[in-house]
Design an enzyme around this catalytic site. Sequence first.
Site, PDB file in Angstrom:
ATOM      1  N   GLU A 190       0.478  -0.458  11.224  1.00 47.90           N
ATOM      2  CA  GLU A 190       1.495  -0.942  10.286  1.00 47.90           C
ATOM      3  C   GLU A 190       1.478  -2.465  10.161  1.00 47.90           C
ATOM      4  OE1 GLU A 190       5.276   0.786  11.388  1.00 47.90           O
ATOM      5  OE2 GLU A 190       4.794   2.645  10.347  1.00 47.90           O
ATOM      6  N   GLU A 259       1.861   9.198   9.739  1.00 44.45           N
ATOM      7  CA  GLU A 259       3.192   9.358  10.339  1.00 44.45           C
ATOM      8  C   GLU A 259       4.139   9.983   9.331  1.00 44.45           C
ATOM      9  OE1 GLU A 259       4.995   6.021  12.270  1.00 44.45           O
ATOM     10  OE2 GLU A 259       3.167   5.463  13.356  1.00 44.45           O
TER      11      GLU A 259
END
Length: 890
Positions: A190, A259
């Site tokens: 991320e 995710e």
Amino acid sequence: MEAERAWIWLRWLALCLTIHLALVSSEFFKPFNVSYDHRALIIGGKRRMLISAGIHYPRATPEMWPDLIAKSKEGGADVIQTYVFWSGHEPVRGQYYFEEEYDIVKFVKLVGASGLYLHLRLGPYVCAEWNFGGFPVWLRDIPGIEFRTDNAPFKEEMQRFVKKIVDLMREEMLLSWQGGPIIMMQIENEYGNIEGKFGQGGKEYVKWAAKMALGLGAGVPWVMCRQTDAPGEIIDACNAYYCDGYKPNSPNKPVLWTEDWDGWYTEWGGRLPHRPAEDLAFAVARFFQRGGSFQNYYMYFGGTNFGRTAGGPFYITSYDYDAPIDEYGLLSEPKWGHLKDLHAAIKLCEPALVAADSPLYIKLGPRQEAHVYREAVHEEDPNFSLYRNESRCSAFLANIDEHRYATVTFLGQKYNLPPWSVSILPDCKNTAFNTAKVGAQTSIKTVGFDLPLSSNLSLNHQFMIENDVSYVTKSWLTIKEPIGVWGDDNFTVQGILEHLNVTKDYSDYLWYKTRIHVTDDDISFWEENNISPAVKIDSMRDVLRVFVNGQLTGSVIGHWVKVFQPVQFVQGYNDLLLLSQTVGLQNYGAFLEKDGGGFRGQIQLTGFKNGNIDLSKSSWTYQVGLEGEFLKIYAEENDKAVWTDLPLDAAPSIFTWYKTYFDAPSGTDPVALDLASMGKGQAWVNGHHIGRYWTLVAPKDGCGVCDYRGAYNSDKCLMNCGNPTQTWYHVPRSWLNASNNLLVIFEETGGNPFEISVKLRAARSICAQVSESHYPPLHTWSTGDSSDGKLSVNDPTPEMYLYCQHGYMISSIDFASYGTPQGSCQKLSRGKCHSSNSASVVSKACLGRNSCSVGISNIVFGGDPCRGTVKTLAVEAKCKPSSNIGSASA
């Protein structure tokens, strides 16, 4: 019954033998290559649609791993995904640790032995609500280091660790081309969320990280999540609640969802998150409907933040995450079962999904649409309906309206779609699954205690049974923790030192001590003006305790908040003690190395006659940690502390250690420690650090009716309002002895250890509702003897499936009604239509069994109790341990 038990035992023995042989041989598959095209990962030359289950190995014990992996596979997972936790594997620079819960090689081999693949997320920044984002705290002490940017010291350390892990996987023959289960790796995590804060250095770092990872020779694809500028051969992937609209940065890359947030994390004093199974299934179905090919549940099993691994600040010890498998390893129903059905439906579609390069889109209504997958579909073909019955044709019908049902016509047939739902048609005709129609059972999990515990220490060491609560023991020992400086390793310097620079995160606690001189004039000034002096601090985190002359004056809780704490001094010299505490280090954001702990800015004493006193440059004595920590008085064999008996009528005491011994509950049910009677502190069992505890209470408001319809966020469908965020703490069975288990508690704020209890967690009540209009069970779909792969349904009768957890049997049917029952689980009642045979049919099928199935039809129940009405079967049953049922037939 004995025959069934013997059969179950033999099956487990065979499974264990298979796993053992696989672990010894270290080859779990025939070697295969992994690549990708624009549509999907290509495994052994074939495109695959993959379901992945997120499990973090250190959030469970190695003894739990096989069961967690098996339940993931049973639930329909093809892949296990995990991070690699740098802080656990290299707690001291250059000293690696791969034992116990950090035995990553064993974990990967168990995944391979089960026949599943593995996605290894190396990071090495993981976030994951893990302490310091998974970075070892020593990393911040490297001279000149700046995390996660074009910084030579950081890149050197990062590359060294990542290479260590990749080399280890290669040495252990765990990569796909070696016959191992690892099919994909991830570098960074991320980073796109914060890349802009680093300017050009961030862009250069991304390029370097990609080049470094590709240069390690892993031989499998690499991904970066939330990284729209992922270079060349690195696949950029999506992390979010919904990823059905995601497009990678190249038309040559597949759509991956690394995710899928099926719940959320929790802070002390916060409400508990819940994501409805209907919405989660909707998100997954929409992802595959719109071209996705790899989807991972974050988390499929969340587990526990044992020890001080919880990130923060203020993240709780439980990392349950509302996952399909709960913190204790039990299935969370209906989420697990509903998703299992979804996965089975998607797998029925896989031949069509991989055969088509892209779907045919058909608009069915203002907010309704279909995506159809089949070989060589031509969107301009006006005669598409002619192909409906050909092989390898699958369709997804979506109603994205949040409020209204919709009846749509698809290929000449009508379908009724609930709001916010997707229907899956593996053969482009028959509905195998709808995301809003839950047929899976609901399991009501409770913590309770079935058998009295005992202790053989003495007559006084017996468990108390009061009001059906089994307290640990009547006998506790206690010792006070010194307030302030206690050891020879304290030191004194001028000025305020940053918390982590002193503690190196070896403890949550850091004592700051200075001496304040108060004159008679100061005392008179305060009395005449009716004021009090105060400690004023520009900024602090996470918990501050202020002591004057050994007495607690006040506490402040917050994340970089101002402090203004009134204090009371006496004439002469006064000891001012500031106890700084961390409750999980920052795990997210840019510049983590600069976040630190303790205090920022000035520290002053206000209200003195001659003006404020600047303590920022005063002489301070520093003491790291607690004396009890240093002495390890929580360990099983320790004679360094002098314990005394704790009277039954003892008043709650701050900064106090307690210990006792207890026997493990019989059976195999997961064990929970109930610490609702305590305040804030930490707990150990047999030297194992259970974690932090804190009985902060969640706000009373914010928990309303949960409607699955509409986009989910972490503030929707909250639970547990007005109650402590966490009171039950997981004690893994493998950490327990049969008897004389040492329990040690450190209590900061005052609590009653006599009310601590040990409980068993189990699903003792199950219920379900299935309509005769429900789709048939997924196992009735097959290709039969068809050589063209054409699907068919063997028996269209809907079915209710009930089961108890392992070691339990259905002991009673508390409610059963085939007709028009009313209400929901635990609140069921008969409607106007009811078959008198309901209870007898269900009892005959289910009583005394671990699991059972009941067909939903008039034939099964001996006739139609109300013609012209759609009937539903509703059942509520109790589960008890098999040993308690006696000779009930299997």
